[in-house]
Design a protein around this motif. Structure first.
Motif, PDB file in Angstrom:
ATOM      1  N   LEU A  79       5.090   3.564   6.827  1.00  0.00           N
ATOM      2  CA  LEU A  79       3.969   4.440   6.494  1.00  0.00           C
ATOM      3  C   LEU A  79       4.526   5.700   5.843  1.00  0.00           C
ATOM      4  O   LEU A  79       5.340   6.396   6.455  1.00  0.00           O
ATOM      5  N   ILE A  80       4.113   5.961   4.633  1.00  0.00           N
ATOM      6  CA  ILE A  80       4.503   7.194   3.964  1.00  0.00           C
ATOM      7  C   ILE A  80       3.519   8.258   4.429  1.00  0.00           C
ATOM      8  O   ILE A  80       2.307   8.107   4.261  1.00  0.00           O
ATOM      9  N   TRP A  81       4.059   9.313   5.045  1.00  0.00           N
ATOM     10  CA  TRP A  81       3.216  10.365   5.618  1.00  0.00           C
ATOM     11  C   TRP A  81       3.699  11.699   5.083  1.00  0.00           C
ATOM     12  O   TRP A  81       4.781  12.156   5.408  1.00  0.00           O
ATOM     13  N   THR A  82       2.894  12.297   4.236  1.00  0.00           N
ATOM     14  CA  THR A  82       3.294  13.498   3.520  1.00  0.00           C
ATOM     15  C   THR A  82       2.301  14.634   3.715  1.00  0.00           C
ATOM     16  O   THR A  82       1.117  14.390   3.980  1.00  0.00           O
ATOM     17  N   ALA A  83       2.775  15.842   3.558  1.00  0.00           N
ATOM     18  CA  ALA A  83       1.903  17.016   3.608  1.00  0.00           C
ATOM     19  C   ALA A  83       1.205  17.243   2.272  1.00  0.00           C
ATOM     20  O   ALA A  83       0.343  18.107   2.163  1.00  0.00           O
ATOM     21  N   ARG A  84       1.566  16.472   1.255  1.00  0.00           N
ATOM     22  CA  ARG A  84       0.889  16.620  -0.038  1.00  0.00           C
ATOM     23  C   ARG A  84      -0.612  16.370   0.134  1.00  0.00           C
ATOM     24  O   ARG A  84      -1.024  15.542   0.933  1.00  0.00           O
ATOM     25  N   PRO A  85      -1.438  17.070  -0.653  1.00  0.00           N
ATOM     26  CA  PRO A  85      -2.887  16.886  -0.535  1.00  0.00           C
ATOM     27  C   PRO A  85      -3.352  15.578  -1.189  1.00  0.00           C
ATOM     28  O   PRO A  85      -2.665  15.004  -2.033  1.00  0.00           O
ATOM     29  N   TRP A  86      -4.540  15.129  -0.783  1.00  0.00           N
ATOM     30  CA  TRP A  86      -5.101  13.881  -1.318  1.00  0.00           C
ATOM     31  C   TRP A  86      -5.272  13.925  -2.834  1.00  0.00           C
ATOM     32  O   TRP A  86      -5.226  12.883  -3.483  1.00  0.00           O
ATOM     33  N   ARG A  87      -5.414  15.103  -3.418  1.00  0.00           N
ATOM     34  CA  ARG A  87      -5.629  15.173  -4.872  1.00  0.00           C
ATOM     35  C   ARG A  87      -4.435  14.654  -5.667  1.00  0.00           C
ATOM     36  O   ARG A  87      -4.563  14.337  -6.852  1.00  0.00           O
ATOM     37  N   VAL A  88      -3.257  14.555  -5.034  1.00  0.00           N
ATOM     38  CA  VAL A  88      -2.090  14.002  -5.735  1.00  0.00           C
ATOM     39  C   VAL A  88      -1.675  12.647  -5.153  1.00  0.00           C
ATOM     40  O   VAL A  88      -0.553  12.192  -5.360  1.00  0.00           O
ATOM     41  N   ALA A  89      -2.609  11.973  -4.466  1.00  0.00           N
ATOM     42  CA  ALA A  89      -2.299  10.663  -3.871  1.00  0.00           C
ATOM     43  C   ALA A  89      -1.933   9.637  -4.939  1.00  0.00           C
ATOM     44  O   ALA A  89      -0.978   8.875  -4.763  1.00  0.00           O
ATOM     45  N   ASP A  90      -2.677   9.586  -6.045  1.00  0.00           N
ATOM     46  CA  ASP A  90      -2.377   8.612  -7.095  1.00  0.00           C
ATOM     47  C   ASP A  90      -0.994   8.850  -7.688  1.00  0.00           C
ATOM     48  O   ASP A  90      -0.230   7.901  -7.896  1.00  0.00           O
ATOM     49  N   GLU A  91      -0.672  10.114  -7.963  1.00  0.00           N
ATOM     50  CA  GLU A  91       0.648  10.432  -8.511  1.00  0.00           C
ATOM     51  C   GLU A  91       1.760  10.108  -7.513  1.00  0.00           C
ATOM     52  O   GLU A  91       2.814   9.609  -7.879  1.00  0.00           O
ATOM     53  N   THR A  92       1.499  10.386  -6.238  1.00  0.00           N
ATOM     54  CA  THR A  92       2.494  10.099  -5.201  1.00  0.00           C
ATOM     55  C   THR A  92       2.719   8.602  -5.084  1.00  0.00           C
ATOM     56  O   THR A  92       3.874   8.135  -5.042  1.00  0.00           O
ATOM     57  N   ALA A  93       1.648   7.826  -5.052  1.00  0.00           N
ATOM     58  CA  ALA A  93       1.777   6.362  -5.003  1.00  0.00           C
ATOM     59  C   ALA A  93       2.510   5.849  -6.243  1.00  0.00           C
ATOM     60  O   ALA A  93       3.351   4.944  -6.152  1.00  0.00           O
ATOM     61  N   GLY A  94       2.212   6.440  -7.397  1.00  0.00           N
ATOM     62  CA  GLY A  94       2.911   6.056  -8.631  1.00  0.00           C
ATOM     63  C   GLY A  94       4.389   6.376  -8.575  1.00  0.00           C
ATOM     64  O   GLY A  94       5.230   5.595  -9.026  1.00  0.00           O
ATOM     65  N   TRP A  95       4.733   7.535  -7.989  1.00  0.00           N
ATOM     66  CA  TRP A  95       6.142   7.907  -7.855  1.00  0.00           C
ATOM     67  C   TRP A  95       6.854   6.925  -6.927  1.00  0.00           C
ATOM     68  O   TRP A  95       7.961   6.478  -7.211  1.00  0.00           O
ATOM     69  N   LEU A  96       6.227   6.592  -5.808  1.00  0.00           N
ATOM     70  CA  LEU A  96       6.817   5.646  -4.861  1.00  0.00           C
ATOM     71  C   LEU A  96       7.070   4.296  -5.537  1.00  0.00           C
ATOM     72  O   LEU A  96       8.173   3.751  -5.466  1.00  0.00           O
ATOM     73  N   THR A  97       6.054   3.782  -6.203  1.00  0.00           N
ATOM     74  CA  THR A  97       6.175   2.488  -6.874  1.00  0.00           C
ATOM     75  C   THR A  97       7.198   2.545  -7.998  1.00  0.00           C
ATOM     76  O   THR A  97       8.036   1.649  -8.137  1.00  0.00           O
ATOM     77  N   GLY A  98       7.159   3.618  -8.778  1.00  0.00           N
ATOM     78  CA  GLY A  98       8.096   3.770  -9.895  1.00  0.00           C
ATOM     79  C   GLY A  98       9.547   3.870  -9.467  1.00  0.00           C
ATOM     80  O   GLY A  98      10.456   3.561 -10.236  1.00  0.00           O
TER      81      GLY A  98
END
Length: 127
Positions: A79-98
């Motif tokens: 489980l990736i658990w970050t303090a980043r806000p939900w507004r950057v969830a797509d970018e965060t998921a993209g970074w993880l996948t990339g």
């Protein structure tokens, strides 16, 4: 210091990702375990632009990425658990996948603190 705290010398700093995964498994309360992994300064090196300036610019910490991949391969739930806000969830998921980071779930907004007191924590700098 608690006896069940994973320390830098247990396993050694030069331990392989497999050895570190073994030590993490030994700490888990269940098999397979649910393992929460932070993003910034854990999966990332902490170098470069902060996420709020460019959510995709962070450099991955290859050692931590290898350890997480080993744990994922062993059947643990990552489980990736970050303090980043939900507004950057797509970018965060993209970074993880990339960056080839395999995971089962993404949780945002864990809350930002200077110190976390937790009975199951392992400091990323100690693996």
């Amino acid at each position: 210091m608690s006896e069940d705290l994973l320390r830098l010398d247990d396993p050694p700093a030069d331990a392989s990702p497999t050895d570190v995964a073994d030590a993490i498994e030994a700490r888990a309360d269940r098999d397979p375990a649910r393992i929460a992994v932070d993003v910034d300064r854990t999966l990332t090196t902490g170098e470069g632009e902060p996420w709020w300036e460019d959510a995709l610019a962070a450099d991955p910490d290859e050692r931590v990425v290898e350890i997480v991949d080993e744990l994922y391969s062993r059947g643990h739930t990552i489980l990736i658990w970050t303090a980043r806000p939900w507004r950057v969830a797509d970018e965060t998921a993209g970074w993880l996948t990339g960056n080839g980071i395999r995971y089962h779930g993404l949780r945002m907004e864990k809350g930002s603190s200077d110190v976390y007191l937790d009975d199951k924590a392992i400091n990323a700098s100690e693996i």
